[in-house]
Structure formats: C-alpha cells, structure tokens
Design an enzyme around this catalytic site. Structure first.
Site, mmCIF file in Angstrom:
data_model
loop_
_atom_site.group_PDB
_atom_site.id
_atom_site.type_symbol
_atom_site.label_atom_id
_atom_site.label_comp_id
_atom_site.label_asym_id
_atom_site.label_seq_id
_atom_site.Cartn_x
_atom_site.Cartn_y
_atom_site.Cartn_z
ATOM 1 N N THR A 117 -30.626 2.395 -40.355
ATOM 2 C CA THR A 117 -31.629 2.542 -41.397
ATOM 3 C C THR A 117 -31.210 1.739 -42.620
ATOM 4 O O THR A 117 -30.020 1.499 -42.843
ATOM 5 C CB THR A 117 -31.780 4.014 -41.844
ATOM 6 O OG1 THR A 117 -30.556 4.435 -42.477
ATOM 7 C CG2 THR A 117 -32.095 4.927 -40.680
ATOM 8 N N GLU A 154 -25.929 2.338 -41.828
ATOM 9 C CA GLU A 154 -26.761 2.493 -43.013
ATOM 10 C C GLU A 154 -26.714 1.210 -43.843
ATOM 11 O O GLU A 154 -25.625 0.726 -44.172
ATOM 12 C CB GLU A 154 -26.253 3.642 -43.892
ATOM 13 C CG GLU A 154 -26.516 5.023 -43.350
ATOM 14 C CD GLU A 154 -26.184 6.093 -44.386
ATOM 15 O OE1 GLU A 154 -26.726 7.200 -44.271
ATOM 16 O OE2 GLU A 154 -25.377 5.834 -45.307
ATOM 17 N N CYS A 155 -27.879 0.666 -44.175
ATOM 18 C CA CYS A 155 -28.001 -0.481 -45.067
ATOM 19 C C CYS A 155 -27.083 -1.625 -44.603
ATOM 20 O O CYS A 155 -27.370 -2.276 -43.604
ATOM 21 C CB CYS A 155 -27.720 -0.078 -46.509
ATOM 22 S SG CYS A 155 -28.353 -1.269 -47.721
ATOM 23 N N GLY A 156 -25.965 -1.889 -45.283
ATOM 24 C CA GLY A 156 -25.073 -2.955 -44.843
ATOM 25 C C GLY A 156 -24.580 -2.749 -43.430
ATOM 26 O O GLY A 156 -24.442 -3.701 -42.659
#
Length: 436
Positions: free
Chosen positions: A427, A327-329
């Site tokens: 994502t 997720e993200c990072g």
C-alpha cells in the site's frame, strides 16, 4: 502528576521541533524526567524526541485513534516530571471531516487532554500583527487554553520590544524571544527532517539548542504555565493486530518509517520482531512467518537496492511461501522498477508489477481510509484501516489486483489502491490503526 504542555504554532516551519527538543533537553539537564509525544502522523520527530529525552516517544492522532487509544498511549508519561506534545502543521490544521475522535488537529489533543498550549510565533516581516495572530488562535476555539508564546527568529531588540508590547496589550505572556541562530537549524529533505539516526552530531545539535533556548526563554515560567495532568484511565489500547507471530522487519536508512506505537502493539500482542537491512544485502529471518517492509527513502538508495542480489533473491524466495507486505517505500521496492529523480530506472524485486517514478515529483499527502478487498498480513478482507500517505512518487503502472478501495479524508476514492499478487501485498498508506 506531570506538568504537561503542547508545543504548537500558526503554521509549519516556525520552529516547533527545535523548541520541543531544546525544552526537553534543558529540563532533562536539570534532572527532570521528560516524556514527549507527537500529534499527528509524523514518523521522524519521535526519534528526535527520544534522542533529547532518553525515553521513547509515540504519535497520538485524533483522526485515526479514539480517545481510549490516545489515553493508553499517553499513559506512558505518568511517571514523568514533564510531558511535552509537539504539534503538527498549525494549531487548528486538520481535515474537514472528523475521524475517530477529531480532525487530526493538534488542538484536538490539547483540548482532549486538557494540556495548555505554548505557541511558537515567527514575527519575521511583522510586529503588532504577530499579537493579532496569537490572540486569534487563543480565541478561536473555546475550551483551549493558551499558556503563552515563544518568539522565534526575532530580528533585533527593537523588533522584540514592539512584539512584546503588543502581546502584553492583549494579555498574552511572552516566555522568551529567540534571535536568528542558524547553528541550531536541523537538516531537512523532501519528506521533512533528515532522520535522527542519520545525524552523527544530533546530540550536539540538541545540546546547543537547549543552551540557546535556556539563555533566551524563562524555563521556570514555562514550567509554571503547564497543567498538572491527572492521568485518565485508558479503556483500551491501540487497535492493531500483528501481521504474524514472528515478523521480519526491514530496518535501515532506506526502510525506517514505522510508527513506534505499531511495533509496541505487535510486541504487546506477543509477536517477535527480527530486523534485517536490505542496504547491507541481508535477507529476512528464515524462521519468520511474515516479512514487513516499511516506508523510508528507497529513492535515495535505489541503485544499491537494485544491486543487492542476495536481498532481492532472498525476499523473493521468502515470498514463495509466506506473506510479504510493503508500505509506501517498501511497496515501491516490491514493485518491478523505480525511476529516480535523474530519470534512471532501477530494477526492484518484481514481486508486484508496480512502476514508480521520482523524475516528475508530485506530493501525495493526507489521511486514508481503506476497505480491504483481500487479506493482508494481520487483517482480513473487509477490514477498514486508517492510515496516512505522504510521498512524492508517481505511479507509472499498477497492473496487479487492487488490495483495497481507498478513500481520502473527504470520502473521495483515490487511485493509490495498493496491490496484491501471490503472497505479496503493498500500500502507499502507512497503517495507523484498524477502524473499530
């Protein structure tokens, strides 16, 4: 029954977190059990709440969660003496289109639960106008009760007297006035406050904030203004399916943005969670059946991540046979490369082709509704997921198959679709709940 309040403000940056932490610690020092919550999608503040109270705090979100889920989450405060919900942004700030039970505004939570609001007002550069703002917030939405205000960053006794007089004229109680006091400012960075676990002196900062607020705020008056909250039965829990039975979770200063309610929901469903530190060059548990890399600050540690061959090799070996999700990072670290703020590219794990850069920062912020085009850990193709995106990275390349069709809160399709390749998925949004 707990005495319950919402701490809010006209805008961000006014002092909600500092006041929440100070009140929580001051009342805890009096022997009261205090339970905190965070309204909205903030990964950082709940850890500060836990440091102040000794009790875990969770997020409640009216855009992503239904009333039953919110009731389930706040039920943990039933045995507390005081419940404090810290708001996000301004009191009524949310999105234009309603989500599951509201717009994501703090006012949604206050009205839904019947908890009065204490406003933090910063009257810097104004006097009587501060009363007009407070009165406007009080009267903007029927069904919302304003308990009173705390003034923050008051310039002088004369300044305080002017503001107090104006607030008295419009019938709004002033619980206290805080003069400027730089010593209790909490350190910040680009995604918000520096995380609680990164601050060795956090306990002393909270103690100082509690002492300072107790000197200038009538704690008894604030407590008397609270609602005696009667817990409503929760029809259901949070709608989150664990990504696997045995979950290897990356957890350190670079990978720390995971909502507490998510981990609790996974464990409540019978999942086992083992943590590992990519920054310490550790690898996922060999007995895990899925690996999850949450968001955080990989851009601050990109060189170390790139140099940790044991972690990178171990993650790639894991992904040969089992799912890995970021997720993200965590998504950025699953990519091919990450360019830092100085323009230096660092090689990441290469499980996905994603290239990201912080050299030209641009904020991406908002709720996300994703319809999965393919499965990801815990969710089948076609599932609709509600989440939140907040980062400053720019996509340079996203060559893999998209994981989802992603919309913002207005219904507009956005470019951050996520990616999938082999057993790897990722994502940019942080999952909050599955759409019912």
């Amino acid at each position: 029954m707990p005495a319950s309040l919402v701490i809010s403000a006209p805008a961000s940056g006014v002092g909600k977190t500092t006041l929440t932490l100070a009140l929580a610690r001051a009342w805890r020092n009096r022997g009261l059990n205090v339970q905190c919550f965070k309204s909205g999608p903030d990964y950082i503040d709940p850890a500060f709440h836990a440091a102040a109270t000794g009790r875990a705090s969770v997020n409640v979100d009216s855009w992503a969660m239904d009333r039953g889920a919110i009731a389930h989450l706040v039920s943990r405060g039933a045995d507390a003496d005081v419940v404090l919900a810290e708001g996000s942004m301004g009191l009524f700030d949310g999105v234009a289109a309603r989500g599951v039970s509201g717009t994501g505004a703090t006012a949604d939570i206050a009205e839904m639960l019947g908890w009065p609001v204490v406003l933090v007002i910063d009257p810097s550069g104004q006097a009587q106008t501060a009363a007009a703002i407070a009165a406007g917030l009080r009267d903007y939405r029927p069904g919302l009760r304003l308990a009173g205000v705390v003034l923050n960053r008051v310039a002088s006794p004369r300044h305080e007297a002017l503001v107090r007089h104006a607030l008295n004229d419009v019938g709004i109680a002033v619980f206290g006035a805080l003069p400027r006091h730089a010593e209790i400012n909490l350190p910040k960075r680009h995604l918000g406050l520096v995380q609680a676990e990164e601050q060795a002196e956090i306990g002393k900062l909270i103690d100082e904030a509690a002492r300072f607020v107790a000197e200038h705020v009538d704690l008894d008056a604030v407590l008397r203004s609270a609602a005696a909250w009667s817990l409503q039965p929760a029809a259901n829990g949070i709608n989150v399916t664990p990504p696997g039975q045995r979950i290897a979770l990356a957890r350190d200063a670079a990978f720390s943005f995971v909502y507490p309610h998510m981990l609790e929901a996974w464990r409540a469903a019978g999942a086992e969670i083992s943590t590992f530190s990519p920054l310490a060059d550790e690898t996922p548990d060999a007995n895990a059946d899925v690996c999850w890399l949450p968001g955080g600050y990989p851009e601050l540690h990109a060189g170390k991540i790139a140099a940790n061959d044991r972690f990178r090799g171990g993650l790639c070996a894991f992904a040969e046979t089992r799912p890995v999700h970021g997720e993200c990072g965590g998504y950025m670290v699953l990519g091919a490369g990450l360019t830092d703020a100085d323009g230096l590219r660092h090689e990441m794990t290469g499980l996905l082709g994603l290239e990201t850069s912080f050299a030209k920062r641009r904020m991406h912020l908002g709720y996300r509704l994703a319809a999965l085009a393919a499965p990801m850990p815990g969710h089948q193709a076609g599932a609709r997921l509600r989440g939140h995106e907040f980062h400053y990275s720019t996509i340079l390349a996203q060559p893999d198959m998209p994981l989802a069709v992603v919309h913002d809160a207005t219904g507009a399709v956005i470019a951050e679709t996520g990616s999938r390749r082999g057993h790897a998925t990722g994502t940019f949004f942080h999952l909050i709940a599955e759409d019912r």
